[in-house]
Design an enzyme around this catalytic site. Structure first.
Site, short mmCIF file in Angstrom:
data_model
loop_
_atom_site.label_atom_id
_atom_site.label_comp_id
_atom_site.label_asym_id
_atom_site.label_seq_id
_atom_site.Cartn_x
_atom_site.Cartn_y
_atom_site.Cartn_z
N ASP A 38 54.19 32.89 -18.98
CA ASP A 38 54.38 31.38 -18.34
C ASP A 38 54.92 30.98 -17.07
OD1 ASP A 38 53.84 28.61 -17.96
OD2 ASP A 38 54.26 27.73 -19.47
N ASN A 86 43.04 25.32 -19.00
CA ASN A 86 43.06 25.44 -17.83
C ASN A 86 41.85 25.80 -17.13
OD1 ASN A 86 45.24 28.90 -19.00
ND2 ASN A 86 45.74 26.99 -18.15
C1 FPP Z 1 51.06 30.59 -16.66
O1 FPP Z 1 52.09 29.50 -15.66
C2 FPP Z 1 50.29 31.31 -16.54
C3 FPP Z 1 48.23 31.51 -16.61
C4 FPP Z 1 47.05 30.12 -16.49
C5 FPP Z 1 47.48 32.29 -16.02
C6 FPP Z 1 48.27 33.97 -16.46
C7 FPP Z 1 47.91 35.00 -16.11
C8 FPP Z 1 48.45 35.84 -15.58
C9 FPP Z 1 49.92 36.80 -15.96
C10 FPP Z 1 47.47 37.21 -14.39
C11 FPP Z 1 46.28 37.92 -14.63
C12 FPP Z 1 45.30 37.37 -14.93
C13 FPP Z 1 44.27 37.78 -16.12
C14 FPP Z 1 43.17 36.47 -15.51
C15 FPP Z 1 44.22 38.90 -16.34
P1 FPP Z 1 51.11 28.70 -14.73
O2 FPP Z 1 49.93 29.00 -13.74
O3 FPP Z 1 50.87 27.38 -15.55
O4 FPP Z 1 52.65 28.62 -14.43
P2 FPP Z 1 53.26 26.95 -14.27
O5 FPP Z 1 53.39 26.45 -15.52
O6 FPP Z 1 54.66 27.64 -13.10
O7 FPP Z 1 53.10 26.43 -13.26
#
Ligand code: FPP
Length: 259
Positions: A38, A86
């Site tokens: 996250d 998501n």
């Molecule tokens: C959460 O951070 C992260 C995700 C929803 C995506 C995770 C993806 C990766 C680590 C990259 C690799 C991807 C794949 C498909 C193999 P967030 O975007 O919710 O962060 P925030 O809470 O700060 O907005």
């Protein structure tokens, strides 16, 4: 077009992690580590970058984490890459994540095979774009005979949806007369879960400071040790991973019993 930030963060400096590894008692390693990756968006926002930049840097951190886990001979790692919730994100961001998955497997497949890693997936992947489904099928096929670490990607995964699916299947078996309600046990439920090819996670790691489990492996983490850290996922390094494993190895687990 490839944005400029990509070259900035590809293979971003991962501090050397020696020191921690020597302190870790190999007999106290978790068999299965689950990770909620996250903070990609906040990481990007703090740098005035698009969210995609955060996800790309997150992919780099994910690669390093897989390497770190394999170097320690962890049995399995589950990475929460896309939740059922998501889909509420903008289409362009979702599309970017599927493209990132392509990029990851194009760049890393050979290394995963070399490392004898087996790749598996949990979640309803039928809802993903067809090219993503093909990449998933190829990665499963290419690694299915590997006997090393299991890398389990959670894609379009939600624990409640997974449990509802289990209930449907068991109800159907009862209706068909192949299962007696009294025979439904914890083992039977576990066997029906999509993640049944790996043991329950011993350790759950979540980055970004939020202390919640967000519909991730709710049944399976019943006795997992939880490890939260404030770093955003793209800043998560091998050293953080080893620190988490070291902390886990020092915890006393009683599973509801006495020492
Ligand atoms: C959460 O951070 C992260 C995700 C929803 C995506 C995770 C993806 C990766 C680590 C990259 C690799 C991807 C794949 C498909 C193999 P967030 O975007 O919710 O962060 P925030 O809470 O700060 O907005």
């Amino acid at each position: 077009m490839v944005p400029d930030w990509k070259s900035l963060f590809r293979g971003s400096a991962q501090p050397e992690s020696s020191g921690f590894t020597t302190e870790i008692d190999p007999s106290r390693l978790p068999r299965h580590v689950a990770v909620i990756m996250d903070g990609n968006g906040r990481w990007a926002h703090a740098r005035g970058l698009p969210r995609a930049a955060g996800h790309h840097a997150g992919m780099v951190a994910m690669r390093e984490t897989i390497r770190a886990a394999d170097d320690l001979s962890i049995g399995a790692i589950t990475l929460y890459a896309f939740s059922t919730e998501n889909w509420k994100r903008p289409r362009t961001e979702i599309q970017y994540l599927w493209n990132l998955l392509e990029e990851f497997f194009r760049a890393d497949m050979d290394e995963l095979v070399e490392r004898n890693v087996r790749v598996v997936f949990i979640g309803d992947t039928r809802k993903l774009p067809s090219y993503t489904q093909k990449t998933i099928a190829k990665s499963i096929e290419r690694t299915k005979d590997n006997s090393g670490m299991i890398v389990q990607f959670a894609l379009n995964y939600g624990s409640r949806a997974e449990l509802v699916d289990v209930v449907h299947r068991l109800a159907q078996q009862v209706k068909d007369g192949t299962l007696e309600p009294d025979d439904i046990s914890e083992e039977v439920v576990t066997q029906c879960l999509s993640a049944h090819c790996v043991p329950d996670p011993d350790l759950l790691i979540r980055t970004s400071g939020d202390k919640r489990v967000s519909n991730f492996l709710l049944w399976q983490i019943a006795y997992a040790e939880l490890y939260f850290l404030d770093e955003m996922w793209p800043d998560f390094t091998k050293a953080h991973f080893y620190e988490a494993i070291l902390a886990y190895s020092k915890r006393e687990r009683r599973f509801g019993g006495l020492k």
